[in-house]
Design a protein around this motif. Structure first.
Motif, PDB file in Angstrom:
ATOM      1  N   GLY A   1      36.813  29.601  49.444  1.00 52.98           N
ATOM      2  CA  GLY A   1      36.051  29.237  48.257  1.00 52.98           C
ATOM      3  C   GLY A   1      36.916  28.557  47.227  1.00 52.98           C
ATOM      4  N   THR A   2      36.317  28.230  46.098  1.00 54.27           N
ATOM      5  CA  THR A   2      37.039  27.529  45.036  1.00 54.27           C
ATOM      6  C   THR A   2      37.590  28.544  44.037  1.00 54.27           C
ATOM      7  N   PHE A   3      38.669  29.180  44.465  1.00 55.44           N
ATOM      8  CA  PHE A   3      39.279  30.253  43.685  1.00 55.44           C
ATOM      9  C   PHE A   3      39.540  29.837  42.245  1.00 55.44           C
ATOM     10  N   SER A   4      40.006  28.636  42.060  1.00 54.32           N
ATOM     11  CA  SER A   4      40.444  28.208  40.728  1.00 54.32           C
ATOM     12  C   SER A   4      39.300  28.127  39.718  1.00 54.32           C
ATOM     13  N   THR A   5      38.068  28.218  40.171  1.00 49.31           N
ATOM     14  CA  THR A   5      36.912  28.139  39.260  1.00 49.31           C
ATOM     15  C   THR A   5      36.273  29.494  38.991  1.00 49.31           C
ATOM     16  N   TRP A   6      36.799  30.529  39.614  1.00 50.50           N
ATOM     17  CA  TRP A   6      36.174  31.847  39.517  1.00 50.50           C
ATOM     18  C   TRP A   6      36.901  32.797  38.588  1.00 50.50           C
ATOM     19  N   PRO A   7      36.201  33.444  37.680  1.00 50.57           N
ATOM     20  CA  PRO A   7      36.793  34.613  37.021  1.00 50.57           C
ATOM     21  C   PRO A   7      37.041  35.685  38.070  1.00 50.57           C
ATOM     22  N   MET A   8      38.128  36.428  37.888  1.00 45.71           N
ATOM     23  CA  MET A   8      38.507  37.433  38.880  1.00 45.71           C
ATOM     24  C   MET A   8      38.774  38.770  38.190  1.00 45.71           C
ATOM     25  N   ASN A   9      38.603  39.828  38.936  1.00 46.66           N
ATOM     26  CA  ASN A   9      38.786  41.167  38.384  1.00 46.66           C
ATOM     27  C   ASN A   9      39.486  42.085  39.382  1.00 46.66           C
TER      28      ASN A   9
ATOM     29  N   ALA B   1      38.971  31.969  34.772  1.00 50.98           N
ATOM     30  CA  ALA B   1      39.371  31.034  35.827  1.00 50.98           C
ATOM     31  C   ALA B   1      40.669  30.300  35.493  1.00 50.98           C
ATOM     32  N   ARG B   2      40.846  29.963  34.231  1.00 52.79           N
ATOM     33  CA  ARG B   2      42.039  29.224  33.813  1.00 52.79           C
ATOM     34  C   ARG B   2      43.126  30.136  33.286  1.00 52.79           C
TER      35      ARG B   2
ATOM     36  N   LEU C   1      45.531  36.310  43.224  1.00 52.73           N
ATOM     37  CA  LEU C   1      45.373  37.143  42.034  1.00 52.73           C
ATOM     38  C   LEU C   1      46.401  38.252  42.112  1.00 52.73           C
ATOM     39  N   TYR C   2      46.945  38.639  40.941  1.00 51.67           N
ATOM     40  CA  TYR C   2      47.970  39.679  40.895  1.00 51.67           C
ATOM     41  C   TYR C   2      47.587  40.776  39.901  1.00 51.67           C
ATOM     42  N   LEU C   3      48.174  41.946  40.141  1.00 55.41           N
ATOM     43  CA  LEU C   3      48.084  43.029  39.172  1.00 55.41           C
ATOM     44  C   LEU C   3      49.440  43.723  39.137  1.00 55.41           C
TER      45      LEU C   3
ATOM     46  N   ALA D   1      35.620  38.933  42.946  1.00 57.13           N
ATOM     47  CA  ALA D   1      35.445  37.542  42.538  1.00 57.13           C
ATOM     48  C   ALA D   1      34.045  37.307  41.992  1.00 57.13           C
ATOM     49  N   GLU D   2      33.981  36.581  40.878  1.00 56.21           N
ATOM     50  CA  GLU D   2      32.700  36.168  40.298  1.00 56.21           C
ATOM     51  C   GLU D   2      32.500  34.699  40.664  1.00 56.21           C
ATOM     52  N   ALA D   3      31.856  34.483  41.787  1.00 61.70           N
ATOM     53  CA  ALA D   3      31.692  33.133  42.315  1.00 61.70           C
ATOM     54  C   ALA D   3      30.292  32.636  42.010  1.00 61.70           C
TER      55      ALA D   3
END
Length: 116
Positions: free
Chosen positions: A27-35, A53-54, A79-81, A98-100
């Motif tokens: 998918g387009t990871f760079s456009t998704w907010p992540m948690n 996303a940014r 993504l890191y934690l 992922a919020e896709a």
């Protein structure tokens, strides 16, 4: 097909640190907010941290604020934690989320165990 794969969990003593990673494919990871979420034994899944996303916005639960840092590398679809000053109550399975757009995707999780 979107796939989220977490890694980096393990056992650590109280006060220790771990860094979790989540590699996203399909998918387009760079456009998704992540948690990041977590679920402790016998408890409901709970929000831990989120990032836009940014990477210009981040949020944290009160229980981890000041100890955890969420980040992302859009060039690596990762993504890191970073988790510092770990406590026994941080013991849980940690999930990448992922919020896709209208879709939501989850990884299978990675177990973090903090011993006292």
């Amino acid at each position: 097909q979107v796939r989220l794969v977490e890694s980096g969990g393990g056992e650590v003593q109280t006060g220790g640190s771990l860094r979790l990673s989540c590699v996203v494919s399909g998918g387009t990871f760079s456009t998704w907010p992540m948690n990041w979420f977590r679920q402790a034994p016998g408890k409901e899944r709970e929000f831990v941290a989120g990032i836009s996303a940014r990477a210009d916005l981040t949020s944290y639960s009160d229980s981890v604020k000041g100890r955890y840092t969420i980040s992302r590398d859009n060039a690596k679809n990762t993504l890191y934690l970073q988790m510092n000053s770990l406590k026994p109550e941080d013991t849980a399975v940690y999930f990448c989320h992922a919020e896709a757009g209208r879709m939501r995707y989850w990884g299978k999780g990675t177990l973090v165990t903090v011993s006292s």
